[in-house]
Design an enzyme around this catalytic site. Structure first.
Site, PDB file in Angstrom:
ATOM      1  N   TYR A  16       0.856  -1.223  -0.082  1.00  0.00           N
ATOM      2  CA  TYR A  16      -0.099   0.118  -0.140  1.00  0.00           C
ATOM      3  C   TYR A  16       0.685   1.229   0.078  1.00  0.00           C
ATOM      4  CZ  TYR A  16      -3.128  -3.618   1.890  1.00  0.00           C
ATOM      5  OH  TYR A  16      -4.035  -4.866   2.013  1.00  0.00           O
ATOM      6  N   TYR A 144     -13.925  -5.289   3.895  1.00  0.00           N
ATOM      7  CA  TYR A 144     -12.581  -5.536   3.642  1.00  0.00           C
ATOM      8  C   TYR A 144     -12.465  -7.362   3.626  1.00  0.00           C
ATOM      9  CZ  TYR A 144      -7.817  -6.075   2.856  1.00  0.00           C
ATOM     10  OH  TYR A 144      -6.437  -6.345   2.453  1.00  0.00           O
ATOM     11  N   ASP A 234     -16.465 -14.092   7.303  1.00  0.00           N
ATOM     12  CA  ASP A 234     -14.842 -14.066   7.307  1.00  0.00           C
ATOM     13  C   ASP A 234     -14.437 -13.471   8.776  1.00  0.00           C
ATOM     14  OD1 ASP A 234     -12.462 -12.892   6.878  1.00  0.00           O
ATOM     15  OD2 ASP A 234     -12.931 -11.827   5.375  1.00  0.00           O
ATOM     16  N   LYS A 261      -4.881 -15.164  10.101  1.00  0.00           N
ATOM     17  CA  LYS A 261      -4.072 -14.104  11.117  1.00  0.00           C
ATOM     18  C   LYS A 261      -3.918 -14.653  12.530  1.00  0.00           C
ATOM     19  CE  LYS A 261      -5.869  -9.746   9.277  1.00  0.00           C
ATOM     20  NZ  LYS A 261      -4.321  -9.034   8.993  1.00  0.00           N
TER      21      LYS A 261
HETATM   22  C1  LIG Z   1     -11.587  -9.595   7.465  1.00  0.00           C
HETATM   23  C2  LIG Z   1     -10.200  -9.836   6.512  1.00  0.00           C
HETATM   24  N1  LIG Z   1     -10.172 -10.707   5.310  1.00  0.00           N
HETATM   25  C3  LIG Z   1      -9.409 -11.258   4.689  1.00  0.00           C
HETATM   26  C4  LIG Z   1      -7.991 -10.430   4.915  1.00  0.00           C
HETATM   27  C5  LIG Z   1      -6.882 -10.903   4.066  1.00  0.00           C
HETATM   28  O1  LIG Z   1      -5.882 -11.490   4.841  1.00  0.00           O
HETATM   29  P1  LIG Z   1      -4.490 -11.793   4.261  1.00  0.00           P
HETATM   30  O2  LIG Z   1      -3.889 -10.285   4.399  1.00  0.00           O
HETATM   31  O3  LIG Z   1      -3.855 -12.880   5.266  1.00  0.00           O
HETATM   32  O4  LIG Z   1      -4.563 -12.329   2.811  1.00  0.00           O
HETATM   33  C6  LIG Z   1      -8.019  -9.641   5.835  1.00  0.00           C
HETATM   34  C7  LIG Z   1      -6.432  -8.944   6.059  1.00  0.00           C
HETATM   35  O5  LIG Z   1      -6.596  -7.934   6.693  1.00  0.00           O
HETATM   36  C8  LIG Z   1      -8.893  -9.219   6.775  1.00  0.00           C
HETATM   37  O6  LIG Z   1      -8.974  -8.331   7.781  1.00  0.00           O
END
Ligand SMILES: Cc1ncc(COP(=O)(O)O)c(C=O)c1O
Length: 411
Positions: A16, A144, A234, A261
């Site tokens: 970014y 996101y 998610d 994460k």
């Molecule tokens: C809710 C959510 N989904 C998916 C992702 C993407 O994960 P990665 O960065 O491990 O690809 C993130 C990353 O911040 C996230 O906050």
């Protein structure tokens, strides 16, 4: 002695970042507990847990040992006709922790890929039952879900993703605010055309730390059942305690959940997309064409699985949910003063996270080096000054993070 290097020669293309304008990154030479050790500023309390994953802090002896033990056996094998005990044990453990029949674990290497896997699964769930007409995805504003293409389309993040928007595919996404009215309307209009509903339950993190009520999720659950739409939660960011419960969607019992994460304690990138029986059964057939066609090279990586298992064990044994409740109540105590600054529009807290939304992004310019000068690592984005600390943080260290935020507004 380490040879000093130019940190912005362009050999690393940073995330970014406009490389021409980006500030020099801090070089980290060590890390211990909740502290990063930088060559420039010395010790820094990590206010954002390395993008929300290092929930146990750094160099946790038990996590280090779990990795060393696994590495002494083997570091990696594929799941191509092979399996290993650690991946099996982790899948069992996740099935035990997750609600309902969420017990079919598809491993992958990052949250974004975990999201792609979930969306493909949901779409194919219908196709495998002879229904090819469900081509619409329901998603939320301020969402996101990652930076890969389908994850971007499910997201609502124009600052980052607008450039890559493909009008054809975007029109396959029905976007609503997280209100029960809009939800009901979307299902009334499009229910039979939806192949899935993806959302971050309870807290939309990168989208701006917006909270929505559990009643919204409850209603989504009912409508998804009624219209046979897989509910996809998610929990890459919210999973493993961040919002105060182990999983923010546990009462709603989604059809598919994505974890990442904190899953691997900040040691190794990994994710898992877990499907319930109903989804799995739609793929389980004598027909090879009904198989799920996806297979990341590093899925089920033994090191990732070993550290995940140990991390979950520590989380349960050390009662992390109690620690998270203490963090939340301390953040609540400190919030009114932070919210009283004229630069601050609103302070939002959910579990072990706090976001102070400012009135204009320019009000946060220079904050990162200001904080580093005071021994804290923070990295605001847009209008959001936030902290998502490691769960093992002491009240003193958390207090210092809040002090630095207040000092910034008090300058
Ligand atoms: C809710 C959510 N989904 C998916 C992702 C993407 O994960 P990665 O960065 O491990 O690809 C993130 C990353 O911040 C996230 O906050």
């Amino acid at each position: 002695m380490e040879i000093p290097v130019n940190k912005l020669p362009g050999t690393i293309w940073y995330p970014y970042a406009q490389m021409k304008l980006a500030a020099e990154p801090l070089e980290i030479v060590g890390a211990q507990g909740v502290r990063l050790i930088s060559s420039q500023y010395g010790e820094l309390i990590d206010g954002i847990s390395s993008w929300w994953c290092a929930v146990h802090g750094y160099r946790h002896p038990e996590l280090d040992a779990a990795l060393n033990e696994q590495i002494a056996k083997f570091a990696h094998i594929s799941l191509a006709g092979l399996v290993h005990h650690t991946a099996l044990r982790l899948a069992d453990k996740l099935a035990q922790l997750l609600p309902g029949t969420l017990r079919h674990c598809f491993y992958s290497d990052s949250g974004s890929v975990g999201v792609e896997v979930a969306l493909k699964m949901a779409r194919q769930y219908h196709i495998n039952q002879g229904n090819n007409d469900r081509t619409l995805l329901l998603a939320l504003t301020h969402a996101y879900h990652g930076d890969t293409f389908m994850a971007m389309q499910a997201s609502d993040f124009p600052e980052y993703h607008q450039l890559y928007a493909s009008p054809g595919l975007q029109s396959h996404v029905i976007r609503i605010n997280p209100t029960i009215d809009e939800l009901e309307q979307a299902f009334a209009c499009h229910g039979s055309r939806l192949y899935g509903f993806i959302l971050e339950p309870r807290l939309q993190c990168a989208g701006g730390f917006y909270r929505h009520g559990d009643d919204f999720l409850g209603r989504a659950r009912e409508l998804c059942i009624l219209h046979d739409v897989p509910l996809i939660c998610d929990e890459v960011a919210t999973g493993f305690g961040r919002t105060g419960s182990m999983f923010a969607s546990e009462t709603a019992c989604p059809d598919i959940i994505i974890l990442g994460k904190a899953l691997t304690a900040g040691y190794i990138g990994h994710a898992v997309t877990v499907a319930c029986d109903k989804i799995y059964q739609a793929f389980y057939a004598d027909d090879v064409h009904k198989a799920f066609m996806h297979g990341p090279t590093f899925m089920g990586n033994p090191l990732a699985c070993a550290v995940a298992l140990k991390g979950i064990e520590i989380m349960e044994r050390e009662h992390y949910l109690d620690k998270i409740a203490l963090i939340e109540s301390y953040l609540q105590q400190r919030a009114p003063y932070l919210a009283s600054f004229p630069q601050v529009k609103e302070v939002r807290i959910c579990g072990a996270s706090l976001c102070a939304e400012v009135r204009d992004p320019s009000l946060l310019k220079g904050l990162q080096s200001f904080a580093a000068g005071k021994g804290v690592f923070l990295r605001p984005f847009g209008k959001n000054l936030y902290t998502m600390p490691p769960y093992v943080i002491s009240q003193d260290d958390l207090g210092q993070i809040l002090d630095v935020m207040e000092q910034w507004f008090n300058r």
